[in-house]
Design an enzyme around this catalytic site. Structure first.
Site, PDB file in Angstrom:
ATOM      1  N   ASP A  90       3.098 -21.975  14.961  1.00 51.14           N
ATOM      2  CA  ASP A  90       4.160 -21.331  14.186  1.00 51.14           C
ATOM      3  C   ASP A  90       5.230 -22.322  13.734  1.00 51.14           C
ATOM      4  O   ASP A  90       5.794 -22.164  12.652  1.00 51.14           O
ATOM      5  CB  ASP A  90       4.803 -20.217  15.044  1.00 51.14           C
TER       6      ASP A  90
ATOM      7  N   LYS B 263       3.720 -19.579   4.883  1.00 51.28           N
ATOM      8  CA  LYS B 263       3.066 -20.125   6.074  1.00 51.28           C
ATOM      9  C   LYS B 263       2.706 -18.961   7.007  1.00 51.28           C
ATOM     10  O   LYS B 263       3.375 -17.915   6.920  1.00 51.28           O
ATOM     11  CB  LYS B 263       3.998 -21.108   6.782  1.00 51.28           C
TER      12      LYS B 263
ATOM     13  N   GLU C  29      15.412 -21.573  19.045  1.00 50.01           N
ATOM     14  CA  GLU C  29      15.802 -20.214  18.633  1.00 50.01           C
ATOM     15  C   GLU C  29      16.265 -19.459  19.862  1.00 50.01           C
ATOM     16  O   GLU C  29      15.735 -19.694  20.962  1.00 50.01           O
ATOM     17  CB  GLU C  29      14.602 -19.455  18.064  1.00 50.01           C
TER      18      GLU C  29
ATOM     19  N   HIS D 227       6.904 -26.845  10.259  1.00 50.79           N
ATOM     20  CA  HIS D 227       8.302 -27.266  10.133  1.00 50.79           C
ATOM     21  C   HIS D 227       8.594 -28.604  10.818  1.00 50.79           C
ATOM     22  O   HIS D 227       9.192 -29.496  10.229  1.00 50.79           O
ATOM     23  CB  HIS D 227       9.240 -26.222  10.736  1.00 50.79           C
TER      24      HIS D 227
ATOM     25  N   LYS E 255      11.398 -20.399  21.746  1.00 59.79           N
ATOM     26  CA  LYS E 255      12.135 -19.139  21.631  1.00 59.79           C
ATOM     27  C   LYS E 255      12.909 -18.896  22.902  1.00 59.79           C
ATOM     28  O   LYS E 255      12.562 -19.409  23.953  1.00 59.79           O
ATOM     29  CB  LYS E 255      11.149 -17.984  21.408  1.00 59.79           C
TER      30      LYS E 255
ATOM     31  N   LYS F 130      15.931 -26.137   2.826  1.00 61.27           N
ATOM     32  CA  LYS F 130      17.289 -26.163   3.384  1.00 61.27           C
ATOM     33  C   LYS F 130      18.052 -27.342   2.793  1.00 61.27           C
ATOM     34  O   LYS F 130      17.506 -28.441   2.676  1.00 61.27           O
ATOM     35  CB  LYS F 130      17.230 -26.301   4.917  1.00 61.27           C
TER      36      LYS F 130
ATOM     37  N   ARG G  93       0.826  -1.219   0.000  1.00 62.47           N
ATOM     38  CA  ARG G  93       0.000   0.000   0.000  1.00 62.47           C
ATOM     39  C   ARG G  93       0.855   1.261   0.000  1.00 62.47           C
ATOM     40  O   ARG G  93       0.447   2.288  -0.510  1.00 62.47           O
ATOM     41  CB  ARG G  93      -0.909   0.017   1.240  1.00 62.47           C
TER      42      ARG G  93
ATOM     43  N   ASP H 106       7.107 -24.195   2.843  1.00 63.07           N
ATOM     44  CA  ASP H 106       7.621 -24.431   4.193  1.00 63.07           C
ATOM     45  C   ASP H 106       9.133 -24.313   4.003  1.00 63.07           C
ATOM     46  O   ASP H 106       9.766 -25.238   3.479  1.00 63.07           O
ATOM     47  CB  ASP H 106       7.249 -25.821   4.699  1.00 63.07           C
ATOM     48  N   HIS H 107       9.710 -23.181   4.399  1.00 65.09           N
ATOM     49  CA  HIS H 107      11.085 -22.921   3.961  1.00 65.09           C
ATOM     50  C   HIS H 107      12.076 -23.932   4.537  1.00 65.09           C
ATOM     51  O   HIS H 107      13.162 -24.104   4.006  1.00 65.09           O
ATOM     52  CB  HIS H 107      11.512 -21.481   4.270  1.00 65.09           C
TER      53      HIS H 107
HETATM   54  N1  LIG Z   1       9.062 -12.423   8.340  1.00 61.65           N
HETATM   55  C1  LIG Z   1       9.406 -13.687   8.405  1.00 61.65           C
HETATM   56  O1  LIG Z   1      10.521 -14.050   8.807  1.00 61.65           O
HETATM   57  C2  LIG Z   1       8.433 -14.747   7.967  1.00 61.65           C
HETATM   58  C3  LIG Z   1       8.827 -16.092   8.048  1.00 61.65           C
HETATM   59  C4  LIG Z   1       7.948 -17.074   7.610  1.00 61.65           C
HETATM   60  C5  LIG Z   1       6.706 -16.714   7.124  1.00 61.65           C
HETATM   61  N2  LIG Z   1       6.339 -15.391   7.076  1.00 61.65           N
HETATM   62  C6  LIG Z   1       5.007 -15.061   6.540  1.00 61.65           C
HETATM   63  O2  LIG Z   1       5.161 -14.164   5.450  1.00 61.65           O
HETATM   64  C7  LIG Z   1       4.080 -13.249   5.421  1.00 61.65           C
HETATM   65  C8  LIG Z   1       4.646 -11.826   5.484  1.00 61.65           C
HETATM   66  O3  LIG Z   1       5.339 -11.662   6.709  1.00 61.65           O
HETATM   67  P1  LIG Z   1       6.158 -10.340   7.060  1.00 61.65           P
HETATM   68  O4  LIG Z   1       6.844 -10.612   8.332  1.00 61.65           O
HETATM   69  O5  LIG Z   1       6.947  -9.886   5.902  1.00 61.65           O
HETATM   70  O6  LIG Z   1       4.964  -9.288   7.321  1.00 61.65           O
HETATM   71  P2  LIG Z   1       5.055  -7.727   7.407  1.00 61.65           P
HETATM   72  O7  LIG Z   1       6.440  -7.256   7.671  1.00 61.65           O
HETATM   73  O8  LIG Z   1       3.948  -7.291   8.307  1.00 61.65           O
HETATM   74  O9  LIG Z   1       4.700  -7.265   5.910  1.00 61.65           O
HETATM   75  C9  LIG Z   1       3.385  -7.273   5.419  1.00 61.65           C
HETATM   76  C10 LIG Z   1       3.403  -6.655   4.026  1.00 61.65           C
HETATM   77  O10 LIG Z   1       2.073  -6.656   3.498  1.00 61.65           O
HETATM   78  C11 LIG Z   1       1.774  -5.360   2.969  1.00 61.65           C
HETATM   79  N3  LIG Z   1       0.325  -5.165   3.075  1.00 61.65           N
HETATM   80  C12 LIG Z   1      -0.431  -5.213   4.198  1.00 61.65           C
HETATM   81  N4  LIG Z   1      -1.717  -5.010   3.896  1.00 61.65           N
HETATM   82  C13 LIG Z   1      -1.776  -4.815   2.545  1.00 61.65           C
HETATM   83  C14 LIG Z   1      -2.833  -4.549   1.632  1.00 61.65           C
HETATM   84  N5  LIG Z   1      -4.113  -4.421   2.037  1.00 61.65           N
HETATM   85  N6  LIG Z   1      -2.536  -4.431   0.321  1.00 61.65           N
HETATM   86  C15 LIG Z   1      -1.264  -4.557  -0.102  1.00 61.65           C
HETATM   87  N7  LIG Z   1      -0.214  -4.814   0.712  1.00 61.65           N
HETATM   88  C16 LIG Z   1      -0.473  -4.936   2.034  1.00 61.65           C
HETATM   89  C17 LIG Z   1       2.594  -4.425   3.857  1.00 61.65           C
HETATM   90  O11 LIG Z   1       2.923  -3.204   3.250  1.00 61.65           O
HETATM   91  P3  LIG Z   1       2.077  -1.852   3.401  1.00 61.65           P
HETATM   92  O12 LIG Z   1       1.841  -1.619   4.851  1.00 61.65           O
HETATM   93  O13 LIG Z   1       2.947  -0.832   2.733  1.00 61.65           O
HETATM   94  O14 LIG Z   1       0.818  -2.085   2.655  1.00 61.65           O
HETATM   95  C18 LIG Z   1       3.877  -5.229   3.993  1.00 61.65           C
HETATM   96  O15 LIG Z   1       4.672  -5.037   2.828  1.00 61.65           O
HETATM   97  C19 LIG Z   1       3.176 -13.630   6.602  1.00 61.65           C
HETATM   98  O16 LIG Z   1       2.193 -14.534   6.160  1.00 61.65           O
HETATM   99  C20 LIG Z   1       4.133 -14.338   7.541  1.00 61.65           C
HETATM  100  O17 LIG Z   1       3.472 -15.242   8.392  1.00 61.65           O
HETATM  101  C21 LIG Z   1       7.177 -14.419   7.479  1.00 61.65           C
END
Ligand SMILES: NC(=O)c1ccc[n+]([C@@H]2O[C@H](COP(=O)([O-])OP(=O)(O)OC[C@H]3O[C@@H](n4cnc5c(N)ncnc54)[C@H](OP(=O)(O)O)[C@@H]3O)[C@@H](O)[C@H]2O)c1
Length: 491
Positions: free
Chosen positions: A235, A148, A216, A240, A340, A182, A50, A177-178
């Site tokens: 989680d 996930k 972790e 995993h 954790k 690995k 956004r 599932d990353h």
């Molecule tokens: N981070 C990790 O290490 C990790 C690991 C495994 C899985 N995941 C999974 O990956 C996904 C993303 O995680 P994250 O940690 O990257 O989340 P995050 O940091 O909260 O990022 C969410 C993203 O979605 C965008 N967004 C939110 N609402 C939106 C909308 N209505 N339209 C368009 N874009 C929108 C946000 O940008 P704006 O606010 O600019 O819109 C932001 O770029 C989740 O499902 C999480 O469970 C993450």
């Protein structure tokens, strides 16, 4: 190492382009594949979120992310510049009725492989897919990648699965599932099915039990909102740890074709003995970290990390005993634990073999240790087979336990690609072997859900454990009740 084979030119649309996952994992992974010549220059990576950003702004964020998350010795400014020209950005609220999908469409080439990577919260998976379908963006060569967690429970997982399936076929859907990307996890298949010595002993006659630990040292790392709703069981275990269990327990697939491997993993998930509500206290332990110290550094407890006054009942640690009800695994428990703020970051599988049935050696000749295969997924990826050997020298017969140790970094002398590098390229190639099929996701939730329900029905909070310890003492009791103990190097 052989140079990677370039993939077809592709367009990759990353939803959630300003988020943690994209900046910390996806862009660095794509950079490495570009650097190694696997991604053709003409490919396009289009970020969506956004936030009102121009292409230049997005490239600046991507550049900063690469500076932060790629090893300095791997950053070649000329290559970074070329990589950044592949990037562009479209500001779009995927939930808005007037979202500017035509702007995205104009950036896409209908003839190319097209990846939609949903790095957003799972609630958006359905709406994004529906919008992509309505905007006519799902071409025959399109694939959708889902991060996930797929849902919060069985019901919500099924809803997401069916919303996505209304637009994309199962063959087009890649559920990440990353852990499966690995190198060492993929090596489990090689270990089991390319070496006759292991497959012959992979049975209840020879194996006493299996331990899977994913620990972790970090706490919430800015993901408090998500984590407090999820907890360690959702989680880590639902995806995993159960996937690792499947790779250890599955029967040899008839081929490496994606569905043949997934058929075998599904059988394992379906063979997991359900944990009945009255068994949950005996077979599971949930904990929550309290104030403590890691590497001599004081760290706050979970409540303080959350920064909230109302107490949270979310578990940051789980240990449990699982059983796979098949001939191969009868009487071979699988002990799983994850948490954790534990003392070390380790992912490890321990195959504990049975003690020898009879010894010709005098009891005082050794401190007897049954054979053990330790598969280290991180850090120091590799494996070690613990064996009894004679101590050298002429001072009588004394035996001790010695490890046959392979460390993959020294054995292969190469950098280990991050899991996302492999998985992203598999998506472009259309190879779904390392991704979860919908029925695997459902079967995993089906097994986990009664535990979640039993916990929710009980008034007692998760057991506190000091940060920097290996979880609540009940976790030690869980395994010691069976006359076993957690792998000693793990504490
Ligand atoms: N981070 C990790 O290490 C990790 C690991 C495994 C899985 N995941 C999974 O990956 C996904 C993303 O995680 P994250 O940690 O990257 O989340 P995050 O940091 O909260 O990022 C969410 C993203 O979605 C965008 N967004 C939110 N609402 C939106 C909308 N209505 N339209 C368009 N874009 C929108 C946000 O940008 P704006 O606010 O600019 O819109 C932001 O770029 C989740 O499902 C999480 O469970 C993450």
């Amino acid at each position: 190492m052989a140079r990677p084979i370039p993939v077809d030119i592709f367009d990759c649309v990353v939803f959630g382009a300003t988020g943690d996952l994209t900046l910390r994992k996806l862009l660095p992974a794509l950079y490495y594949r570009f650097r190694d010549g696997q991604i053709p220059d003409a490919s396009r990576i289009i970020g969506i979120a956004r936030s009102a950003l121009s292409d230049i702004d997005f490239r600046a964020r991507a550049s900063a992310a690469l500076e932060q998350h790629v090893a300095p010795s791997d950053l070649d400014q000329n290559l970074v510049g070329r990589f950044l020209t592949c990037l562009s950005y479209v500001a779009l609220d995927v939930t808005a009725a007037d979202a500017d999908w035509p702007s995205l469409e104009r950036k896409l080439d209908p003839a190319r492989v097209r990846i939609f990577y949903l790095a957003t919260s799972p609630e958006l998976y359905g709406p994004v897919c529906k919008a992509l379908g309505s905007a006519g963006l799902n071409t025959g060569r399109s694939r959708v990648v889902l991060e996930k967690p797929i849902g919060h429970d069985l019901q919500s997982a099924r809803e997401i699965i069916s919303e996505v399936a209304a637009v994309f076929t199962e063959a087009q859907t890649f559920r990440i599932d990353h852990f499966l990307g690995k190198e060492t996890v993929q090596n489990l298949m090689a270990l089991r099915f390319a070496n006759t010595i292991f497959e012959r002993v992979w049975t209840t006659d020879v194996i006493d039990h299996v331990q899977i630990t994913v620990s972790e040292t970090v706490g919430l790392e800015g993901r408090a909102g998500y984590y407090d709703r999820a907890g360690a069981l959702r989680d880590m275990v639902q995806n995993h740890l159960l996937q690792l269990l499947c790779l250890i327990a599955m029967e040899p697939p008839v081929s490496l074709e994606a569905d043949r491997v997934r058929d075998e993993k599904l059988k394992v998930l379906r063979a997991l003995r359900p944990i009945a509500p009255h068994e949950v206290t005996a077979l599971t332990v949930r904990g929550q970290y309290a104030q403590g110290a890691i590497d001599g550094r004081p760290v706050p407890g979970y409540q303080a990390d959350l920064g909230r006054d109302t107490p949270s009942g979310t578990e940051t640690f789980v240990a449990l005993k699982a059983e796979v009800m098949t001939w191969r695994w009868a009487n071979v428990p699988f002990y799983l634990r994850t948490g954790k703020r534990l003392p070390r970051k380790v992912s490890e599988i321990v195959i504990q073999f049975r003690a020898q049935p009879f010894s010709i050696f005098p009891a005082e000749a050794a401190d007897w240790q049954p054979n053990r295969l330790v598969i280290r997924l991180q850090p120091e990826e590799g494996m070690r087979l613990d064996m009894m050997t004679k101590d050298p020298g002429s001072g009588g017969l004394h035996l001790s336990c010695t490890g046959l140790d392979i460390r993959f970094d020294t054995a292969f002398g190469t950098r280990f690609p991050d899991a996302y590098e492999r998985l992203l390229m598999d998506t472009v190639r259309g190879d779904a072997t390392l991704f979860m099929r919908h029925d695997e996701v459902e079967a995993a939730w089906h097994w986990v859900e009664p535990i979640l329900e039993a916990w929710a029905a009980r008034p007692e909070a998760p057991r506190p454990y000091p940060a920097g310890s290996w979880g609540p003492t009940a976790s030690i009791a869980l395994i010691e009740r069976d006359g076993r103990s957690w792998h000693e190097e793990m504490g």
